[in-house]
Design a protein around this motif. Structure first.
Motif, PDB file in Angstrom:
ATOM      1  N   TRP A 186     -20.492  23.820 -14.816  1.00  0.00           N
ATOM      2  CA  TRP A 186     -20.621  25.078 -14.380  1.00  0.00           C
ATOM      3  C   TRP A 186     -19.401  25.936 -14.701  1.00  0.00           C
ATOM      4  N   LEU A 187     -18.311  25.436 -14.923  1.00  0.00           N
ATOM      5  CA  LEU A 187     -16.977  25.981 -15.234  1.00  0.00           C
ATOM      6  C   LEU A 187     -17.137  26.367 -16.729  1.00  0.00           C
TER       7      LEU A 187
ATOM      8  N   LEU B 236     -16.914  30.236 -18.431  1.00  0.00           N
ATOM      9  CA  LEU B 236     -15.923  30.693 -19.275  1.00  0.00           C
ATOM     10  C   LEU B 236     -16.703  31.128 -20.681  1.00  0.00           C
ATOM     11  N   ALA B 237     -17.661  30.440 -21.048  1.00  0.00           N
ATOM     12  CA  ALA B 237     -18.676  30.809 -22.074  1.00  0.00           C
ATOM     13  C   ALA B 237     -19.158  32.257 -21.931  1.00  0.00           C
ATOM     14  N   ALA B 238     -19.658  32.831 -20.658  1.00  0.00           N
ATOM     15  CA  ALA B 238     -19.835  34.201 -20.232  1.00  0.00           C
ATOM     16  C   ALA B 238     -18.926  35.166 -20.373  1.00  0.00           C
TER      17      ALA B 238
ATOM     18  N   SER C 135     -17.858  27.108  -3.688  1.00  0.00           N
ATOM     19  CA  SER C 135     -18.224  26.079  -4.123  1.00  0.00           C
ATOM     20  C   SER C 135     -17.263  24.877  -4.840  1.00  0.00           C
ATOM     21  N   ALA C 136     -16.508  25.701  -5.311  1.00  0.00           N
ATOM     22  CA  ALA C 136     -15.477  25.072  -6.310  1.00  0.00           C
ATOM     23  C   ALA C 136     -14.364  24.226  -5.392  1.00  0.00           C
ATOM     24  N   LEU C 137     -14.078  24.849  -4.251  1.00  0.00           N
ATOM     25  CA  LEU C 137     -13.095  23.911  -3.366  1.00  0.00           C
ATOM     26  C   LEU C 137     -13.845  22.847  -2.630  1.00  0.00           C
ATOM     27  N   ALA C 138     -15.256  23.168  -2.263  1.00  0.00           N
ATOM     28  CA  ALA C 138     -16.046  21.968  -1.964  1.00  0.00           C
ATOM     29  C   ALA C 138     -16.070  20.735  -2.895  1.00  0.00           C
ATOM     30  N   GLU C 139     -16.100  21.046  -4.238  1.00  0.00           N
ATOM     31  CA  GLU C 139     -16.329  20.108  -5.204  1.00  0.00           C
ATOM     32  C   GLU C 139     -15.020  19.580  -5.469  1.00  0.00           C
ATOM     33  N   SER C 140     -13.711  20.361  -5.276  1.00  0.00           N
ATOM     34  CA  SER C 140     -12.469  19.571  -5.329  1.00  0.00           C
ATOM     35  C   SER C 140     -12.190  18.818  -4.073  1.00  0.00           C
TER      36      SER C 140
END
Length: 349
Positions: free
Chosen positions: A37-38, A42-44, A250-255
Motif C-alpha cells: 500500500w505504501l 509513493l508510485a502515485a 490505518s498505518a498506525l494500526a498496522e504499526s
C-alpha cells in the motif's frame, strides 16, 4: 577521541556488515521492502516530481505528523531521515555536548566534526545500561540519547529523561525505534517541554532506508534554529507523501500490530539465545534487536558469516568491545536459523 580510526568506527553502520546473499541480522529494518500500500502511494506521487514541493505540501505532511503526536504543525520539522537531524545539531550552537553511550554514533560524529566539545556518559552493563540523569555533567548544554537505545535495546523511563531538562540545555532524544514498542509508553514525542527535541524516523517500521524520511518535534523557535542552514526544498515530494501516509490511522494500526509481533518474536529469540552456553543476552530488551556478548566475538562473527549469517559488530559503539554483537529480531523461522548458526559456531549444535 579525536583519532581518525575512532571516527571511522563512529561512521560504521550495520549495512556494511550485511551483503546480498547473507541472512541479514545486521540491519534493523522490519521488512525487505515497503508494504504494497505504501509503494502504491509513493508510485502515485511520482507524477508530482515535475514541480517543486510546495509550502502546502510541506504543511500537509507536518500537520499529519503533528496530529499523530497531538501537537501543532509548527512543532514539526520534516527531515531527510532522522540522520539529517543529527547532522543539523551543530546549528543549535552547543558549547558542551554530553552523549549517552552506548548509543547510535551519528550525533557524536556530527558534533565532533563541527568542533563541539563532547563528553561521553558511559552507561554500565552492571546497571542494565539504564540511564542515570545524575551522571550527566551539569555544564552540558546539549544532551543526546536514544530511546529505545541502539544497540542495548534499553527503554529508558520518560521521567528519567525529563530530569535532564533545565534552562539553557537542549535534550535530544532519538526515537527512531519508538514505534516498535507497543503503545510507545516512554515516548516524549507529544511532550512540549522547553529545550526538548525529539527525532523520529520512518525507516525502521516502514522499510524506507533508501528514501530518507523522518521529522523533528520541538518548540517552533528551536526547530527554526535547527533548520537555519538548510537549503531550499530540503525534503523531496516522496518523503512528504510517505510522512502523510505513515501517519494515517490505518498505518498506525498496522504499526501497532507489528510492534506487538516484535515483542512476541523477541521473547522467543531471547529464550533460545540465552539457553546457549557462553552467549549472554543484555536484558531487559524492548527494541527489535538484541545486544549479545560472547568470548571471541570477532571470530564468532566471522564463522557466522561463513555460514551465511550477517550480524552487527558491536565494538564501533563507544563502551562496547569486540565480544559484543547486535542482532535484529526477525520472524520465528528466520530467528531459528540464527539460533542454529550460533549453536553450531559455539559447539552446541
Amino acid at each position: 577521541m579525536s583519532s581518525g580510526h575512532d571516527r571511522d568506527l563512529l561512521r560504521h553502520h550495520g549495512d556494511v556488515d550485511a551483503e546480498n546473499g547473507l541472512l541479514d541480522f545486521a540491519v534493523n529494518v522490519r521488512l525487505d521492502r515497503p508494504p504494497a500500500w505504501l509503494r502504491q502511494r509513493l508510485a502515485a506521487a511520482l507524477d508530482g516530481l515535475g514541480r517543486y514541493p510546495s509550502a502546502a505540501d510541506d504543511l500537509a505532511a507536518r500537520a499529519a505528523a503533528a496530529a499523530r503526536h497531538g501537537r501543532d504543525a509548527d512543532d514539526v520539522l520534516l527531515l531527510a531521515g532522522a540522520a539529517e537531524g543529527f547532522a543539523l545539531l551543530p546549528s543549535l550552537r552547543p558549547r558542551s555536548a554530553a552523549l549517552v553511550h552506548p548509543s547510535f554514533t551519528e550525533p557524536e560524529l556530527a558534533l565532533r566534526t563541527a568542533g563541539v566539545e563532547v563528553t561521553r556518559v558511559q552507561l554500565e552493563p552492571a546497571d542494565g545500561y539504564r540511564l542515570d540523569a545524575d551522571a550527566v555533567p551539569e555544564q552540558a548544554d546539549m544532551v543526546v540519547l536514544g530511546n529505545p537505545t541502539n544497540p542495548t535495546s534499553v527503554l529508558h523511563p520518560a521521567a528519567e529523561i525529563k530530569r535532564l531538562l533545565r534552562p539553557g540545555r537542549i535534550v535530544v532524544v532519538d526515537e527512531a525505534f519508538s514505534d516498535t514498542v507497543p503503545g510507545e509508553p516512554e515516548s516524549l514525542a507529544g511532550c512540549r517541554e522547553p529545550g526538548l527535541l525529539v527525532l523520529r524516523s520512518l525507516t525502521k517500521m516502514w522499510a524506507l532506508p533508501g528514501l530518507r524520511a523522518g521529522y523533528a518535534l520541538g518548540a517552533p523557535e528551536l526547530l527554526a534554529e535547527l533548520g537555519r542552514t538548510r537549503p531550499h526544498w530540503p525534503v523531496n515530494s516522496l518523503v512528504l507523501e510517505a510522512v502523510v501516509a505513515c501517519c494515517e490511522p490505518s498505518a498506525l494500526a498496522e504499526s501497532e500490530r507489528a510492534a506487538a509481533e516484535f515483542e512476541e518474536h523477541r521473547a522467543g529469540l531471547v529464550a533460545e539465545l540465552a539457553a546457549i552456553p557462553g552467549l549472554h543476552v543484555a536484558l531487559p530488551a524492548r527494541a527489535p534487536f538484541l545486544l549479545l556478548r560472547v568470548d571471541g566475538g570477532e571470530q564468532v562473527r566471522a564463522e557466522l558469516r561463513a555460514r551465511g549469517v550477517a550480524v552487527r559488530r558491536g565494538d564501533t559503539f563507544p563502551g562496547l568491545g569486540v565480544d559484543h554483537i547486535r542482532v535484529a529480531v526477525r520472524d520465528p523461522e528466520q530467528n531459528a536459523l540464527l539460533v542454529k548458526a550460533f549453536r553450531d559456531v559455539l559447539g552446541w549444535g
